[in-house]
Write an enzyme that holds these catalytic residues in place. Sequence first.
Site, PDB file in Angstrom:
ATOM      1  NE  ARG A 198     -11.014  -9.533  -2.430  1.00 52.99           N
ATOM      2  CZ  ARG A 198     -11.316  -8.611  -3.338  1.00 52.99           C
ATOM      3  NH1 ARG A 198     -11.639  -8.978  -4.563  1.00 52.99           N
ATOM      4  NH2 ARG A 198     -11.309  -7.321  -3.022  1.00 52.99           N
ATOM      5  CE  LYS A 227      -4.059  -1.697   2.480  1.00 50.47           C
ATOM      6  NZ  LYS A 227      -5.013  -1.443   1.392  1.00 50.47           N
TER       7      LYS A 227
HETATM    8  N1  BES Z   1      -8.359  -3.512   4.116  1.00 49.57           N
HETATM    9  C1  BES Z   1      -8.429  -3.104   2.772  1.00 49.57           C
HETATM   10  C2  BES Z   1      -9.680  -2.284   2.468  1.00 49.57           C
HETATM   11  C3  BES Z   1      -9.692  -0.886   3.005  1.00 49.57           C
HETATM   12  C4  BES Z   1      -8.921   0.103   2.451  1.00 49.57           C
HETATM   13  C5  BES Z   1     -10.562  -0.563   4.025  1.00 49.57           C
HETATM   14  C6  BES Z   1      -8.979   1.385   2.937  1.00 49.57           C
HETATM   15  C7  BES Z   1     -10.641   0.723   4.498  1.00 49.57           C
HETATM   16  C8  BES Z   1      -9.847   1.705   3.964  1.00 49.57           C
HETATM   17  C9  BES Z   1      -8.439  -4.325   1.852  1.00 49.57           C
HETATM   18  O1  BES Z   1      -7.678  -5.394   2.287  1.00 49.57           O
HETATM   19  C10 BES Z   1      -7.869  -3.875   0.553  1.00 49.57           C
HETATM   20  O2  BES Z   1      -6.729  -3.527   0.535  1.00 49.57           O
HETATM   21  N2  BES Z   1      -8.687  -3.899  -0.488  1.00 49.57           N
HETATM   22  C11 BES Z   1      -8.259  -3.480  -1.767  1.00 49.57           C
HETATM   23  C12 BES Z   1      -8.823  -4.431  -2.767  1.00 49.57           C
HETATM   24  C13 BES Z   1      -8.237  -4.267  -4.149  1.00 49.57           C
HETATM   25  C14 BES Z   1      -6.784  -4.675  -4.154  1.00 49.57           C
HETATM   26  C15 BES Z   1      -9.042  -5.128  -5.110  1.00 49.57           C
HETATM   27  C16 BES Z   1      -8.805  -2.056  -1.996  1.00 49.57           C
HETATM   28  O3  BES Z   1      -9.904  -1.759  -1.557  1.00 49.57           O
HETATM   29  O4  BES Z   1      -8.074  -1.269  -2.584  1.00 49.57           O
HETATM   30 MN    MN Z   2      -5.673  -5.224   1.727  1.00 49.98          MN
END
Ligand code: BES
Ligand code: MN
Length: 509
Positions: free
Chosen positions: A361, A287
């Site tokens: 997931r 990230k």
């Molecule tokens: N934990 C995150 C989702 C998230 C991001 C929640 C920011 C709250 C604030 C999740 O694991 C994630 O990183 N999801 C990705 C999915 C994508 C790679 C398909 C996302 O939402 O960017």
């Molecule tokens: Mn994630």
Amino acid sequence: MDYTLKQQSPAAVRQGLMIIGAYEDLSLTTAATELDKAHHGIFSAYLKTGDFKGKIGDSQLFYNLPEATTKNLATKNSAVRVLLMGCGKREQLSLADIRKIYRAAAQKAAKLAITHAHNYLTELSTEHDDAQTVLRAAMIASAEALYRFEEYKSEKNKSTLQKYTFASLTKPSAAQQQGLDEALAISKGMALTRDLSNLPPNICHPSYLAQRAQQLQKHYSKQLKVQVLSEAEMKKLGMGAFLAVSQGSAQPGKLIVMEYQGTSKTRKPIVLVGKGITFDTGGISLKPGPAMDEMKFDMCGAASVFGTMVACCEMGIGLNVVGIIAAAENMPSGAATRPGDIVRTMNGTTVEILNTDAEGRLVLCDALSYVERFKPDTVIDIATLTGACVIALGKVASGVLGNDQALIDSLLDAGQRSGDRLWQLPLWDEYKKQLKSPFADLANIGGRDAGTITAAAFLAHFTEKYRWAHLDIAGTAWHSGNDKGATGRPVPLLTQYLLDRVHDHPTKS
Ligand code: BES
Ligand code: MN
Ligand code: ZN
């Protein structure tokens, strides 16, 4: 904080704070009227100035009430303060209004140099809600406002408040007392949810969560059974997707199983599955830096399962409820999963992991296969699953999707009544196409479009054997910015849903 509900004359209050109210038509609440009469009309005179509009959120603090005219109203004591709260439109109050009023009152009370607050707003009511519901909402809102997380602050909370009394001129009804009792249980659960969520990720890792679950088992030994599955046990079960997430971390993943029995064993359980990523770096699909600290909140779904289980134990709710926590840390390392890796899930599906940041997931799908062994009546998973959900619904509503409209309707309704709201997104077959992989049965991402829906579509692949709903709480589980911290949502929603289910007829298989 010590919360009580009791009949109490304002005359008996010798110190601390009394909270009373006035409506927008500038009429006073009953308790306020009594105080006003006894103290030379101080409040009605104040209202005549026109400075106070009685709007929800308005408030005015009074010191040094003029000496009481009645002997038995001895509030000459200068230690008593009176907080006049705006109560809006008497005939049109909603439960949401009542929550706002109580929240604002508690916030004011916490700032004063007092130990005891006496809230005389228990007479507030709405057209559509019973007394039990109103007091439950009022108490939960008060406790929400008085919550603090200061474990790591050298200088602790300056608030001196210790006792909070919900006071009424007449004897509180059994319904009100029941509302308070339920609210105490729910607030205790919410506070645990917030505490666990707010803890730093160096403390709150999967083994820590497992320990906390085992402590709960000790504390509620008659009601709760806890089991913790290690990585070795998960490997035997074939949980390749879960393990693909935890393998990059020095902290071993844990699958925590909490079984609450509140009724006959023959009644099928409601199963809650929480995403417990104790820190989400994104893994090799790292990230970006800004606000990455907030990814300690990626276990808020798990924390809400903890809180809901505690509320169930405290209420002794007449249901069987299983809480499952999929706890892992998502880290990049030499042992971490690479984009392109293919793993096999517990139900035999092969998954191409195209993005290691779509890890929620992956841990959830194996947990969702695992729960089949409980022959569940209903399964609800709770997860901070997608940033896309924050884009779609903001911080107001959690997303809900699932394979059973009746279940979703009950959840939407429970959300409405608890003020912990949901909004449904469609889970139509067309979205499944986005999860095609050239090399495996499924890809773990579905591109930029409809991110919340494709995440749920991925989970749907593993939930065909039971009634299932998925809650995406990415926007609602915590606040960012100045008042950064966990909200305790969706514990109010989940507990409302469970309370609603108590009187259901046990479902046919
Ligand atoms: N934990 C995150 C989702 C998230 C991001 C929640 C920011 C709250 C604030 C999740 O694991 C994630 O990183 N999801 C990705 C999915 C994508 C790679 C398909 C996302 O939402 O960017
Ligand atoms: Mn994630
Ligand atoms: Zn995540």
